[in-house]
Write a protein that holds these residues in place. Structure first.
Motif, mmCIF file in Angstrom:
data_model
loop_
_atom_site.group_PDB
_atom_site.id
_atom_site.type_symbol
_atom_site.label_atom_id
_atom_site.label_comp_id
_atom_site.label_asym_id
_atom_site.label_seq_id
_atom_site.Cartn_x
_atom_site.Cartn_y
_atom_site.Cartn_z
ATOM 1 N N UNK A 283 0.883 -1.122 -0.028
ATOM 2 C CA UNK A 283 -0.019 0.098 0.141
ATOM 3 C C UNK A 283 0.899 1.200 -0.090
ATOM 4 N N UNK A 284 0.490 2.312 -0.782
ATOM 5 C CA UNK A 284 1.355 3.547 -0.752
ATOM 6 C C UNK A 284 0.195 4.573 -0.965
ATOM 7 N N UNK A 285 0.697 5.942 -0.552
ATOM 8 C CA UNK A 285 0.115 6.814 -0.915
ATOM 9 C C UNK A 285 -0.394 7.498 -2.318
ATOM 10 N N UNK A 286 -1.332 7.510 -2.773
ATOM 11 C CA UNK A 286 -1.543 7.785 -4.269
ATOM 12 C C UNK A 286 -1.889 9.372 -4.269
ATOM 13 N N UNK A 287 -2.913 9.863 -3.570
ATOM 14 C CA UNK A 287 -3.393 11.106 -3.624
ATOM 15 C C UNK A 287 -3.449 11.736 -2.082
ATOM 16 N N UNK A 288 -3.429 13.006 -2.123
ATOM 17 C CA UNK A 288 -3.790 13.764 -0.828
ATOM 18 C C UNK A 288 -4.053 15.168 -1.170
ATOM 19 N N UNK A 289 -4.562 15.713 -0.324
ATOM 20 C CA UNK A 289 -5.256 17.156 -0.668
ATOM 21 C C UNK A 289 -5.111 18.387 0.326
ATOM 22 N N UNK A 290 -5.268 19.310 -0.024
ATOM 23 C CA UNK A 290 -5.341 20.557 0.745
ATOM 24 C C UNK A 290 -6.678 21.364 0.178
ATOM 25 N N UNK A 291 -7.205 21.798 1.047
ATOM 26 C CA UNK A 291 -8.440 22.585 0.731
ATOM 27 C C UNK A 291 -8.210 24.122 0.568
ATOM 28 N N UNK A 292 -8.548 24.766 -0.732
ATOM 29 C CA UNK A 292 -7.940 26.024 -1.146
ATOM 30 C C UNK A 292 -9.132 26.833 -1.490
ATOM 31 N N UNK A 293 -8.987 28.144 -0.927
ATOM 32 C CA UNK A 293 -10.072 29.089 -1.319
ATOM 33 C C UNK A 293 -10.039 29.454 -2.993
ATOM 34 N N UNK A 294 -9.172 29.329 -3.625
ATOM 35 C CA UNK A 294 -9.347 29.884 -5.041
ATOM 36 C C UNK A 294 -8.588 28.762 -5.830
ATOM 37 N N UNK A 295 -8.878 28.091 -6.939
ATOM 38 C CA UNK A 295 -8.399 27.198 -7.145
ATOM 39 C C UNK A 295 -7.157 27.670 -8.432
ATOM 40 N N UNK A 296 -7.696 28.698 -9.095
ATOM 41 C CA UNK A 296 -6.687 29.378 -9.751
ATOM 42 C C UNK A 296 -5.497 29.995 -9.328
ATOM 43 N N UNK A 297 -5.859 30.797 -8.080
ATOM 44 C CA UNK A 297 -4.654 31.276 -7.189
ATOM 45 C C UNK A 297 -3.779 30.182 -6.611
ATOM 46 N N UNK A 298 -4.335 28.945 -6.180
ATOM 47 C CA UNK A 298 -3.750 27.750 -5.600
ATOM 48 C C UNK A 298 -2.653 27.331 -6.792
ATOM 49 N N UNK A 299 -3.250 27.109 -8.022
ATOM 50 C CA UNK A 299 -2.617 26.680 -9.002
ATOM 51 C C UNK A 299 -1.419 27.584 -9.289
ATOM 52 N N UNK A 300 -1.491 28.691 -9.400
ATOM 53 C CA UNK A 300 -0.459 29.676 -9.514
ATOM 54 C C UNK A 300 0.652 29.574 -8.452
ATOM 55 N N UNK A 301 0.232 29.489 -7.328
ATOM 56 C CA UNK A 301 1.127 29.440 -6.146
ATOM 57 C C UNK A 301 1.850 28.224 -6.295
ATOM 58 N N UNK A 302 1.301 27.097 -6.138
ATOM 59 C CA UNK A 302 1.860 25.734 -6.093
ATOM 60 C C UNK A 302 2.693 25.603 -7.296
ATOM 61 N N UNK A 303 2.506 26.178 -8.443
ATOM 62 C CA UNK A 303 3.329 25.739 -9.618
ATOM 63 C C UNK A 303 4.217 26.711 -9.861
ATOM 64 N N UNK A 304 4.120 28.220 -10.004
ATOM 65 C CA UNK A 304 4.724 29.317 -10.155
ATOM 66 C C UNK A 304 5.833 29.488 -9.214
ATOM 67 N N UNK A 305 5.293 29.317 -7.927
ATOM 68 C CA UNK A 305 6.224 29.755 -6.505
ATOM 69 C C UNK A 305 6.832 28.563 -6.023
ATOM 70 N N UNK A 306 6.042 27.570 -5.712
ATOM 71 C CA UNK A 306 6.652 26.280 -5.065
ATOM 72 C C UNK A 306 7.228 25.395 -5.949
ATOM 73 N N UNK A 307 7.027 25.474 -7.283
ATOM 74 C CA UNK A 307 7.594 24.640 -8.117
ATOM 75 C C UNK A 307 7.124 23.380 -8.638
ATOM 76 N N UNK A 308 5.745 22.965 -8.132
ATOM 77 C CA UNK A 308 5.065 21.900 -8.613
ATOM 78 C C UNK A 308 4.625 21.959 -10.051
ATOM 79 N N UNK A 309 4.324 20.915 -10.668
ATOM 80 C CA UNK A 309 3.783 20.851 -12.044
ATOM 81 C C UNK A 309 2.282 20.603 -11.898
ATOM 82 N N UNK A 310 1.569 20.951 -12.869
ATOM 83 C CA UNK A 310 -0.043 20.365 -12.678
ATOM 84 C C UNK A 310 -0.088 19.129 -13.594
ATOM 85 N N UNK A 311 -0.848 18.359 -12.968
ATOM 86 C CA UNK A 311 -0.773 16.751 -13.311
ATOM 87 C C UNK A 311 -2.179 16.855 -14.110
#
Length: 128
Positions: free
Chosen positions: A1-29
């Motif tokens: 067994x392994x962790x496949x998905x986890x989540x954080x609740x976000x107030x604004x998905x567009x703002x979150x996507x920008x922060x998590x990709x442009x600032x933190x460096x993750x990539x959209x999957x």
């Protein structure tokens, strides 16, 4: 067994996507429209087939008081591993990220806590 998905609740998905990709460096999957919201996940560029982080809308009535209580108590919603907390702290601070806890050594672990601009505190951690 392994962790496949986890989540954080976000107030604004567009703002979150920008922060998590442009600032933190993750990539959209994944991005799948679901009415007003989307099934929106990001991954580490180092592990594109690894654990996905769902940027989940905060629409459920229980989410707001839950998130507010965590932030009020200084509790991170999740933790991300980094190779060097101090270097990541400096990099992110230069990009305008607000930290609620500067790097702190606690035995074999060094942590820092940042504000994700979407209603969450996020911990970055380095293990010795």
């Amino acid at each position: 067994m392994r962790i496949h998905l986890t989540s954080v609740f976000v107030d604004d998905q567009d703002k979150a996507l920008s922060f998590y990709t442009d600032v933190l460096g993750f990539v959209k999957k994944t991005e799948v429209p679901l009415g007003e919201d989307r099934w929106l996940t990001v991954v580490s560029p180092e592990e594109p087939e690894g654990t996905e982080l769902l940027l989940e809308p905060s629409g459920h009535p229980a989410v707001k008081p839950y998130k507010e209580a965590l932030v009020d108590d200084g509790i991170p919603a999740t933790s991300f591993a980094v190779d060097d907390v101090r270097a990541e702290f400096d990099r992110l601070r230069e990009r305008g990220v607000r930290f609620t806890q500067e790097p702190l050594e606690m035995g074999p672990v060094t942590t820092a806590v940042l504000d994700d601009t979407c209603g969450n505190l996020i911990q970055i951690a380095q293990s010795a």
